[in-house]
Design a protein around this motif. Structure first.
Motif, PDB file in Angstrom:
ATOM      1  N   HIS A   1       0.758  -1.218  -0.017  1.00  0.00           N
ATOM      2  CA  HIS A   1      -0.228   0.087  -0.114  1.00  0.00           C
ATOM      3  C   HIS A   1       0.876   1.157  -0.117  1.00  0.00           C
ATOM      4  CE1 HIS A   1      -3.609   2.093   2.267  1.00  0.00           C
ATOM      5  NE2 HIS A   1      -3.446   2.714   0.891  1.00  0.00           N
ATOM      6  N   LYS A   2       0.841   1.896  -1.182  1.00  0.00           N
ATOM      7  CA  LYS A   2       1.632   3.142  -1.187  1.00  0.00           C
ATOM      8  C   LYS A   2       0.897   4.298  -1.366  1.00  0.00           C
ATOM      9  CE  LYS A   2       5.702   0.895  -2.026  1.00  0.00           C
ATOM     10  NZ  LYS A   2       6.984   1.126  -1.105  1.00  0.00           N
ATOM     11  N   TRP A   3       1.517   5.576  -1.067  1.00  0.00           N
ATOM     12  CA  TRP A   3       0.900   6.834  -1.232  1.00  0.00           C
ATOM     13  C   TRP A   3       1.785   7.864  -1.519  1.00  0.00           C
ATOM     14  CZ3 TRP A   3      -2.310   9.600   3.377  1.00  0.00           C
ATOM     15  CH2 TRP A   3      -1.396   9.547   4.508  1.00  0.00           C
ATOM     16  N   TRP A   4       1.181   9.167  -2.025  1.00  0.00           N
ATOM     17  CA  TRP A   4       1.934  10.263  -2.356  1.00  0.00           C
ATOM     18  C   TRP A   4       2.872   9.877  -3.528  1.00  0.00           C
ATOM     19  CZ3 TRP A   4       0.027  14.653  -1.348  1.00  0.00           C
ATOM     20  CH2 TRP A   4      -0.937  14.884  -0.068  1.00  0.00           C
ATOM     21  N   ILE A   5       2.067   9.088  -4.564  1.00  0.00           N
ATOM     22  CA  ILE A   5       2.898   8.466  -5.563  1.00  0.00           C
ATOM     23  C   ILE A   5       2.877   9.530  -6.670  1.00  0.00           C
ATOM     24  CG2 ILE A   5       3.354   6.608  -6.978  1.00  0.00           C
ATOM     25  CD1 ILE A   5       3.770   6.219  -4.011  1.00  0.00           C
ATOM     26  N   SER A   6       3.703  10.334  -6.915  1.00  0.00           N
ATOM     27  CA  SER A   6       3.576  11.495  -7.833  1.00  0.00           C
ATOM     28  C   SER A   6       3.773  10.705  -9.498  1.00  0.00           C
ATOM     29  CB  SER A   6       4.789  12.521  -7.853  1.00  0.00           C
ATOM     30  OG  SER A   6       4.689  13.032  -6.721  1.00  0.00           O
ATOM     31  N   GLY A   7       2.589  11.293 -10.085  1.00  0.00           N
ATOM     32  CA  GLY A   7       2.558  10.662 -11.643  1.00  0.00           C
ATOM     33  C   GLY A   7       1.734   9.583 -11.872  1.00  0.00           C
ATOM     34  N   ALA A   8       1.237   8.988 -10.718  1.00  0.00           N
ATOM     35  CA  ALA A   8       0.530   7.866 -10.628  1.00  0.00           C
ATOM     36  C   ALA A   8      -0.903   7.896 -11.336  1.00  0.00           C
ATOM     37  CB  ALA A   8       0.367   7.076  -9.446  1.00  0.00           C
ATOM     38  N   GLY A   9      -1.413   8.995 -11.236  1.00  0.00           N
ATOM     39  CA  GLY A   9      -2.906   9.442 -11.891  1.00  0.00           C
ATOM     40  C   GLY A   9      -2.836   9.724 -13.301  1.00  0.00           C
ATOM     41  N   ASP A  10      -1.479   9.924 -13.967  1.00  0.00           N
ATOM     42  CA  ASP A  10      -1.661  10.247 -15.435  1.00  0.00           C
ATOM     43  C   ASP A  10      -1.965   9.305 -16.003  1.00  0.00           C
ATOM     44  OD1 ASP A  10      -0.488  11.088 -17.928  1.00  0.00           O
ATOM     45  OD2 ASP A  10       0.476  12.727 -16.816  1.00  0.00           O
ATOM     46  N   PRO A  11      -2.864   9.358 -17.259  1.00  0.00           N
ATOM     47  CA  PRO A  11      -3.064   8.239 -18.197  1.00  0.00           C
ATOM     48  C   PRO A  11      -1.790   7.897 -19.124  1.00  0.00           C
ATOM     49  CG  PRO A  11      -4.361  10.488 -18.725  1.00  0.00           C
ATOM     50  CD  PRO A  11      -3.641  10.551 -17.554  1.00  0.00           C
ATOM     51  N   ARG A  12      -1.033   8.812 -18.998  1.00  0.00           N
ATOM     52  CA  ARG A  12       0.282   8.251 -19.814  1.00  0.00           C
ATOM     53  C   ARG A  12       1.169   7.192 -18.878  1.00  0.00           C
ATOM     54  NH1 ARG A  12       1.879  14.190 -21.102  1.00  0.00           N
ATOM     55  NH2 ARG A  12       1.085  14.164 -18.875  1.00  0.00           N
TER      56      ARG A  12
ATOM     57  N   PRO B   1       4.472  -2.742 -14.455  1.00  0.00           N
ATOM     58  CA  PRO B   1       3.603  -1.880 -15.508  1.00  0.00           C
ATOM     59  C   PRO B   1       2.462  -1.708 -14.745  1.00  0.00           C
ATOM     60  CG  PRO B   1       4.287  -4.227 -16.383  1.00  0.00           C
ATOM     61  CD  PRO B   1       4.866  -4.123 -14.949  1.00  0.00           C
ATOM     62  N   SER B   2       2.055  -0.519 -15.262  1.00  0.00           N
ATOM     63  CA  SER B   2       0.786   0.077 -14.618  1.00  0.00           C
ATOM     64  C   SER B   2      -0.657  -0.475 -14.749  1.00  0.00           C
ATOM     65  CB  SER B   2       0.409   1.587 -14.928  1.00  0.00           C
ATOM     66  OG  SER B   2       0.518   1.944 -16.425  1.00  0.00           O
ATOM     67  N   ASP B   3      -0.414  -1.340 -15.790  1.00  0.00           N
ATOM     68  CA  ASP B   3      -1.676  -2.048 -16.382  1.00  0.00           C
ATOM     69  C   ASP B   3      -1.741  -3.568 -15.827  1.00  0.00           C
ATOM     70  OD1 ASP B   3       0.108  -3.077 -18.145  1.00  0.00           O
ATOM     71  OD2 ASP B   3      -1.080  -2.513 -20.019  1.00  0.00           O
ATOM     72  N   ALA B   4      -0.667  -3.814 -14.932  1.00  0.00           N
ATOM     73  CA  ALA B   4      -0.742  -5.041 -14.438  1.00  0.00           C
ATOM     74  C   ALA B   4      -1.919  -5.644 -13.634  1.00  0.00           C
ATOM     75  CB  ALA B   4       0.626  -5.465 -13.715  1.00  0.00           C
ATOM     76  N   PRO B   5      -2.556  -6.581 -13.664  1.00  0.00           N
ATOM     77  CA  PRO B   5      -3.605  -6.918 -12.934  1.00  0.00           C
ATOM     78  C   PRO B   5      -3.318  -6.925 -11.508  1.00  0.00           C
ATOM     79  CG  PRO B   5      -3.220  -8.664 -14.513  1.00  0.00           C
ATOM     80  CD  PRO B   5      -2.107  -7.637 -14.692  1.00  0.00           C
ATOM     81  N   GLY B   6      -3.951  -6.282 -10.654  1.00  0.00           N
ATOM     82  CA  GLY B   6      -3.832  -5.966  -8.991  1.00  0.00           C
ATOM     83  C   GLY B   6      -3.064  -4.643  -8.862  1.00  0.00           C
ATOM     84  N   VAL B   7      -2.987  -3.762  -9.840  1.00  0.00           N
ATOM     85  CA  VAL B   7      -2.516  -2.404  -9.553  1.00  0.00           C
ATOM     86  C   VAL B   7      -3.771  -1.532  -9.524  1.00  0.00           C
ATOM     87  CG1 VAL B   7      -1.262  -0.532 -10.418  1.00  0.00           C
ATOM     88  CG2 VAL B   7      -0.365  -2.829 -10.691  1.00  0.00           C
ATOM     89  N   ARG B   8      -4.091  -0.756  -8.392  1.00  0.00           N
ATOM     90  CA  ARG B   8      -5.161  -0.065  -8.289  1.00  0.00           C
ATOM     91  C   ARG B   8      -4.698   1.298  -7.996  1.00  0.00           C
ATOM     92  NH1 ARG B   8      -9.419   0.466  -4.403  1.00  0.00           N
ATOM     93  NH2 ARG B   8      -8.193  -1.143  -3.032  1.00  0.00           N
ATOM     94  N   VAL B   9      -5.204   2.454  -8.556  1.00  0.00           N
ATOM     95  CA  VAL B   9      -4.886   3.543  -8.104  1.00  0.00           C
ATOM     96  C   VAL B   9      -6.079   4.118  -7.425  1.00  0.00           C
ATOM     97  CG1 VAL B   9      -4.621   6.147  -8.717  1.00  0.00           C
ATOM     98  CG2 VAL B   9      -3.595   4.494  -9.938  1.00  0.00           C
ATOM     99  N   VAL B  10      -5.949   4.209  -5.953  1.00  0.00           N
ATOM    100  CA  VAL B  10      -7.302   4.320  -5.194  1.00  0.00           C
ATOM    101  C   VAL B  10      -7.929   5.953  -5.436  1.00  0.00           C
ATOM    102  CG1 VAL B  10      -7.924   4.585  -3.001  1.00  0.00           C
ATOM    103  CG2 VAL B  10      -6.317   3.051  -3.424  1.00  0.00           C
ATOM    104  N   ARG B  11      -6.997   6.783  -5.172  1.00  0.00           N
ATOM    105  CA  ARG B  11      -7.437   8.354  -5.532  1.00  0.00           C
ATOM    106  C   ARG B  11      -6.215   9.288  -5.695  1.00  0.00           C
ATOM    107  NH1 ARG B  11      -7.887  10.490   1.069  1.00  0.00           N
ATOM    108  NH2 ARG B  11      -6.262   8.933   1.850  1.00  0.00           N
ATOM    109  N   PRO B  12      -6.331  10.198  -5.945  1.00  0.00           N
ATOM    110  CA  PRO B  12      -5.465  11.447  -5.917  1.00  0.00           C
ATOM    111  C   PRO B  12      -5.251  12.307  -4.749  1.00  0.00           C
ATOM    112  CG  PRO B  12      -7.121  12.378  -7.418  1.00  0.00           C
ATOM    113  CD  PRO B  12      -7.643  10.796  -6.773  1.00  0.00           C
ATOM    114  N   LEU B  13      -4.354  12.473  -4.064  1.00  0.00           N
ATOM    115  CA  LEU B  13      -4.163  13.400  -2.997  1.00  0.00           C
ATOM    116  C   LEU B  13      -3.958  14.840  -3.295  1.00  0.00           C
ATOM    117  CD1 LEU B  13      -2.203  10.499  -0.965  1.00  0.00           C
ATOM    118  CD2 LEU B  13      -4.559  11.239  -0.665  1.00  0.00           C
ATOM    119  N   THR B  14      -4.371  15.492  -2.466  1.00  0.00           N
ATOM    120  CA  THR B  14      -4.293  17.005  -2.661  1.00  0.00           C
ATOM    121  C   THR B  14      -3.266  17.664  -1.526  1.00  0.00           C
ATOM    122  OG1 THR B  14      -6.220  17.637  -1.179  1.00  0.00           O
ATOM    123  CG2 THR B  14      -6.669  17.537  -3.593  1.00  0.00           C
TER     124      THR B  14
END
Length: 413
Positions: free
Chosen positions: A171-182, A209-222
């Protein structure tokens, strides 16, 4: 400040970049905000202005400026760290647009350096090449919500071997760039051997890889309400994510080595850009002071205001000199041998910049807090740097220990 004895190549790049930032990036900032504010899909599409500016930067030859010739051949600008500090300051003046437009934005620069220094040929072909071309983006996944991640030996994300794969759970957070569709790849730090007697050999780095099964971006933090779309700073779950064995970087148990090789120069790059952030805040403030009248005279004529501006100038120049000293030493001896200078810059520069921006907000009055000026997001960005890549307190403690250790060694105590 640009009155330095730098190479003709660097001078040409600096003049070109300064014009690009002033004529293209800063005027495009309102357009970026307009495109990001179209509905609730801020993390699903990339604002067209970013791609437009990237094309213009490439055409101008302002691309991969952070890459040095001795390590990367003709892939980058081939300039020194000191010369790059001058360029990064200019990019910092338009922090939302210029670094990415020139393919010099975090976390991609650090991840590209990891792949270039430690990656296999297959890893470079799959991810480094597209990153260098600006076709994809990436994320660096280290910080976790359940532990004090300033001490990376605390990291709990598990990387265990299962046959021909590594299985990543964490479980990770404050992962910069993770929300980008690229974003196509996560550089993930986790533990492969939590029982190793050396706590610095328990960790490893794998490419997920960001599309690997089991990778889930929960939310962007502000940060103070700012979400930094479309890249964001996200909470991410890795739920039994399987990746091939050849996705490990450098080797099992060498995560700290990879991490330190990545974070040293990256810390200084943040400081380089932060100087430009403070300089831009001062420019906005000086414009206002010469135009606004209060109590029968221009604000610029008020002695209290003059003192505040003088202190801002001293703070910005101090920050710049700390950055330049670290960058120049890095050119001479490499990043590992100038960790003291990088630490001093990492501790002091964000604090100095934050102080300057806060003063500039105050001198703008209520306008400094609002959405019509970039001062509030500047403040949020600068405040973040007191925690990003390690909080002030950790760097200060380490710096103090090193000073005491060096004194004891010299004194033979």
């Amino acid at each position: 400040m640009t009155d330095y004895d730098i190479s003709p190549k660097a001078r040409k790049l600096l003049d070109n970049l300064t014009d690009f930032v002033n004529s293209e990036c800063i005027p495009a900032e309102p357009k970026l905000e307009h495109q990001l504010n179209q509905g609730a899909h801020r993390f699903e599409t990339v604002p067209s202005i970013l791609e437009d500016l990237k094309a213009k930067a490439k055409k101008r030859g302002l691309w991969n400026l952070f890459l040095g010739a001795e390590e990367y051949g003709n892939l980058g600008a081939g300039i020194t760290n000191f010369e790059y500090a001058l360029l990064a300051e200019q990019m910092g003046r338009s922090i939302q647009l210029a670094p990415e437009a020139c393919n010099c934005s975090a976390p991609d620069t650090g991840n590209m350096e990891v792949l270039a220094k430690y990656g296999t040929e297959a890893q470079k072909a799959r991810w480094l090449g597209p990153l260098l071309k600006g076709e994809i983006r990436s994320a660096f996944a280290m910080t976790e919500p359940a532990v004090a991640s300033s001490d990376a030996t605390n990291i709990r994300t598990a990387i265990r071997r299962d046959g021909d794969a590594w299985v990543v759970t964490g479980h990770k957070w404050w992962i910069s760039g993770a929300g980008d569709p690229r974003c196509k790849v996560f550089v993930v730090l986790g533990k492969t051997n939590p029982d190793h007697p050396n706590p610095y050999r328990q960790q490893s780095v794998v490419l997920v890889p960001s599309d690997a099964p089991g990778v889930r971006v929960v939310r962007p933090l502000t940060v103070f309400g700012y979400d930094d779309a479309p890249a964001g700073h996200c909470e991410v779950i890795f739920d039994q994510v399987r990746v091939p064995l050849d996705h490990m970087v450098l080797g099992e148990g060498r995560g700290f080595e990879v991490m330190q090789g990545r974070l040293g120069p990256g810390r200084l790059h943040h400081c380089m850009r932060a100087v430009g952030l403070a300089e831009r805040a001062m420019e906005l403030t000086l414009d206002r002071l010469t135009l606004r009248t209060a109590f029968g005279r221009k604000l610029a004529e008020n002695p209290v205001v003059q003192h505040q501006i003088a202190h801002c100038r001293m703070d910005v120049d101090q920050a710049r000199l700390l950055v330049h000293a670290a960058a120049a030493k890095m050119d001479r001896v490499g990043p590992k041998a100038c960790k003291r200078e990088i630490a001093v810059a990492k501790i002091r520069v964000p604090n100095l910049v934050l102080k300057v921006i806060d003063t500039c907000i105050q001198m703008h009055g209520a306008a400094g807090l609002g959405p019509d000026l970039p001062l509030a997001p500047m403040y949020a960005a600068a405040r973040t740097l007191r925690l990003a890549d390690g909080p002030d307190d950790v760097h200060t403690s380490q710096l103090g220990r090193d000073e005491i250790r060096q004194h004891a060694k010299k004194s033979k105590l």
